[in-house]
Design a protein around this motif. Structure first.
Motif, PDB file in Angstrom:
ATOM      1  N   THR A  49       7.066   5.181   9.270  1.00 54.36           N
ATOM      2  CA  THR A  49       8.340   4.478   9.398  1.00 54.36           C
ATOM      3  C   THR A  49       8.866   4.047   8.034  1.00 54.36           C
ATOM      4  N   LEU A  50       8.007   3.394   7.251  1.00 51.36           N
ATOM      5  CA  LEU A  50       8.462   2.847   5.967  1.00 51.36           C
ATOM      6  C   LEU A  50       8.646   3.934   4.911  1.00 51.36           C
ATOM      7  N   HIS A  51       7.812   4.949   4.932  1.00 49.06           N
ATOM      8  CA  HIS A  51       7.966   6.049   3.988  1.00 49.06           C
ATOM      9  C   HIS A  51       9.379   6.643   4.133  1.00 49.06           C
ATOM     10  N   ALA A  52       9.797   6.880   5.352  1.00 51.01           N
ATOM     11  CA  ALA A  52      11.139   7.427   5.606  1.00 51.01           C
ATOM     12  C   ALA A  52      12.229   6.407   5.273  1.00 51.01           C
ATOM     13  N   LYS A  53      12.012   5.134   5.616  1.00 50.88           N
ATOM     14  CA  LYS A  53      13.019   4.101   5.359  1.00 50.88           C
ATOM     15  C   LYS A  53      13.236   3.908   3.866  1.00 50.88           C
ATOM     16  N   PHE A  54      12.155   3.867   3.094  1.00 46.31           N
ATOM     17  CA  PHE A  54      12.296   3.699   1.647  1.00 46.31           C
ATOM     18  C   PHE A  54      13.047   4.881   1.035  1.00 46.31           C
ATOM     19  N   GLU A  55      12.809   6.081   1.549  1.00 45.84           N
ATOM     20  CA  GLU A  55      13.556   7.248   1.063  1.00 45.84           C
ATOM     21  C   GLU A  55      15.045   7.108   1.396  1.00 45.84           C
ATOM     22  N   ALA A  93      13.994  -7.083 -10.420  1.00 45.26           N
ATOM     23  CA  ALA A  93      12.841  -6.943 -11.311  1.00 45.26           C
ATOM     24  C   ALA A  93      12.020  -5.725 -10.897  1.00 45.26           C
ATOM     25  N   GLU A  94      11.293  -5.195 -11.843  1.00 41.88           N
ATOM     26  CA  GLU A  94      10.394  -4.079 -11.541  1.00 41.88           C
ATOM     27  C   GLU A  94       9.254  -4.548 -10.644  1.00 41.88           C
ATOM     28  N   VAL A  95       8.583  -3.603 -10.023  1.00 44.05           N
ATOM     29  CA  VAL A  95       7.416  -3.894  -9.186  1.00 44.05           C
ATOM     30  C   VAL A  95       6.297  -4.427 -10.072  1.00 44.05           C
ATOM     31  N   GLN A  96       5.644  -5.467  -9.587  1.00 49.15           N
ATOM     32  CA  GLN A  96       4.504  -6.041 -10.299  1.00 49.15           C
ATOM     33  C   GLN A  96       3.291  -6.010  -9.380  1.00 49.15           C
ATOM     34  N   GLY A  97       2.356  -5.110  -9.642  1.00 48.41           N
ATOM     35  CA  GLY A  97       1.113  -5.065  -8.876  1.00 48.41           C
ATOM     36  C   GLY A  97       1.244  -4.371  -7.542  1.00 48.41           C
ATOM     37  N   GLN A  98       0.133  -4.383  -6.815  1.00 54.28           N
ATOM     38  CA  GLN A  98       0.046  -3.757  -5.500  1.00 54.28           C
ATOM     39  C   GLN A  98       0.622  -4.698  -4.449  1.00 54.28           C
ATOM     40  N   MET A  99       1.219  -4.112  -3.426  1.00 53.72           N
ATOM     41  CA  MET A  99       1.782  -4.906  -2.335  1.00 53.72           C
ATOM     42  C   MET A  99       1.399  -4.269  -1.004  1.00 53.72           C
ATOM     43  N   SER A 100       1.292  -5.118   0.002  1.00 54.12           N
ATOM     44  CA  SER A 100       1.119  -4.612   1.363  1.00 54.12           C
ATOM     45  C   SER A 100       2.464  -4.071   1.837  1.00 54.12           C
ATOM     46  N   ALA A 101       2.456  -3.333   2.934  1.00 47.77           N
ATOM     47  CA  ALA A 101       3.691  -2.797   3.495  1.00 47.77           C
ATOM     48  C   ALA A 101       4.672  -3.921   3.825  1.00 47.77           C
ATOM     49  N   GLU A 102       4.174  -5.003   4.390  1.00 47.83           N
ATOM     50  CA  GLU A 102       5.040  -6.131   4.739  1.00 47.83           C
ATOM     51  C   GLU A 102       5.615  -6.790   3.487  1.00 47.83           C
ATOM     52  N   GLN A 103       4.805  -6.918   2.450  1.00 48.52           N
ATOM     53  CA  GLN A 103       5.307  -7.481   1.194  1.00 48.52           C
ATOM     54  C   GLN A 103       6.387  -6.597   0.580  1.00 48.52           C
ATOM     55  N   MET A 104       6.200  -5.283   0.703  1.00 50.57           N
ATOM     56  CA  MET A 104       7.223  -4.358   0.213  1.00 50.57           C
ATOM     57  C   MET A 104       8.548  -4.594   0.930  1.00 50.57           C
ATOM     58  N   VAL A 105       8.487  -4.715   2.247  1.00 50.76           N
ATOM     59  CA  VAL A 105       9.704  -4.937   3.027  1.00 50.76           C
ATOM     60  C   VAL A 105      10.329  -6.273   2.640  1.00 50.76           C
ATOM     61  N   GLU A 106       9.527  -7.311   2.499  1.00 56.23           N
ATOM     62  CA  GLU A 106      10.054  -8.615   2.076  1.00 56.23           C
ATOM     63  C   GLU A 106      10.721  -8.517   0.706  1.00 56.23           C
ATOM     64  N   GLN A 107      10.135  -7.745  -0.195  1.00 56.32           N
ATOM     65  CA  GLN A 107      10.703  -7.568  -1.521  1.00 56.32           C
ATOM     66  C   GLN A 107      12.027  -6.810  -1.461  1.00 56.32           C
ATOM     67  N   VAL A 108      12.092  -5.791  -0.617  1.00 59.87           N
ATOM     68  CA  VAL A 108      13.346  -5.042  -0.462  1.00 59.87           C
ATOM     69  C   VAL A 108      14.440  -5.957   0.087  1.00 59.87           C
ATOM     70  N   ILE A 109      14.108  -6.796   1.047  1.00 64.41           N
ATOM     71  CA  ILE A 109      15.090  -7.743   1.588  1.00 64.41           C
ATOM     72  C   ILE A 109      15.594  -8.658   0.471  1.00 64.41           C
ATOM     73  N   ALA A 110      14.685  -9.195  -0.316  1.00 61.40           N
ATOM     74  CA  ALA A 110      15.085 -10.072  -1.427  1.00 61.40           C
ATOM     75  C   ALA A 110      15.960  -9.313  -2.426  1.00 61.40           C
ATOM     76  N   ASP A 111      15.602  -8.074  -2.717  1.00 60.20           N
ATOM     77  CA  ASP A 111      16.376  -7.281  -3.679  1.00 60.20           C
ATOM     78  C   ASP A 111      17.762  -6.935  -3.136  1.00 60.20           C
ATOM     79  N   LEU A 112      17.844  -6.602  -1.868  1.00 60.14           N
ATOM     80  CA  LEU A 112      19.153  -6.313  -1.283  1.00 60.14           C
ATOM     81  C   LEU A 112      20.029  -7.569  -1.272  1.00 60.14           C
ATOM     82  N   ASN A 113      19.419  -8.727  -1.037  1.00 55.99           N
ATOM     83  CA  ASN A 113      20.175  -9.981  -1.125  1.00 55.99           C
ATOM     84  C   ASN A 113      20.651 -10.242  -2.560  1.00 55.99           C
TER      85      ASN A 113
END
Length: 158
Positions: A49-55, A93-113
């Protein structure tokens, strides 16, 4: 208001609009790279799901970046086109470190905001410069981003 004052105000408004559009170009560029990172490194039960969504989202970032850059050229500006300039101007900001899938989604939400904030500033600047075409483009972006944020929040159960 005299013709000279009107011309000075238009130049000032156009300059502020051009700066705002360059911040958007920078943000879309950094977000594009960040979304590729997430696309490549997402793991877990939501991989497909997320692989396709991020693309989908990095393709959106590319399209928006190109549309803003072309509009900027049309109004006499010069889009930022180096990584150094983009990192300097970006609200993302650039990605810093490893993130879980949920953290990635939270980061995308913050970035889109963050991008929405810059876009809203651009809408204001376009209005001040009496540039209805740019204003219209940016208003269109807000509807699309609002929907993406809503969908990503729903994915997280929020």
């Amino acid at each position: 208001m005299s013709t000279i004052q009107t011309k000075q105000n238009t130049t000032t408004n156009t300059s502020a609009l051009q700066e705002s559009l360059n911040r958007q170009i920078a943000g879309w560029s950094v977000l594009y790279t960040k979304l590729h990172n997430f696309h490549w490194y997402v793991k877990g039960p939501h991989f497909f799901t997320l692989h396709a969504k991020f693309e989908e989202l990095y393709n959106l970032a590319t399209a928006n970046m190109d549309e803003v850059a072309e509009r900027l050229l049309m109004i006499g500006g010069r889009p930022v086109a180096t990584i150094a300039e983009q990192l300097h101007l970006s609200p993302i900001a650039e990605v810093q470190g490893q993130m879980s899938a949920e953290q990635m989604v939270e980061q995308v939400i913050a970035d889109l905001n963050a991008m929405l904030s810059v876009i809203h500033q651009g809408i204001y600047e376009a209005g001040e410069a009496e540039d209805n075409a740019t204003e219209d483009i940016l208003i269109g972006f807000t509807a699309a981003l609002d929907k993406e944020i809503w969908m990503l929040n729903a994915f997280l159960g929020k």
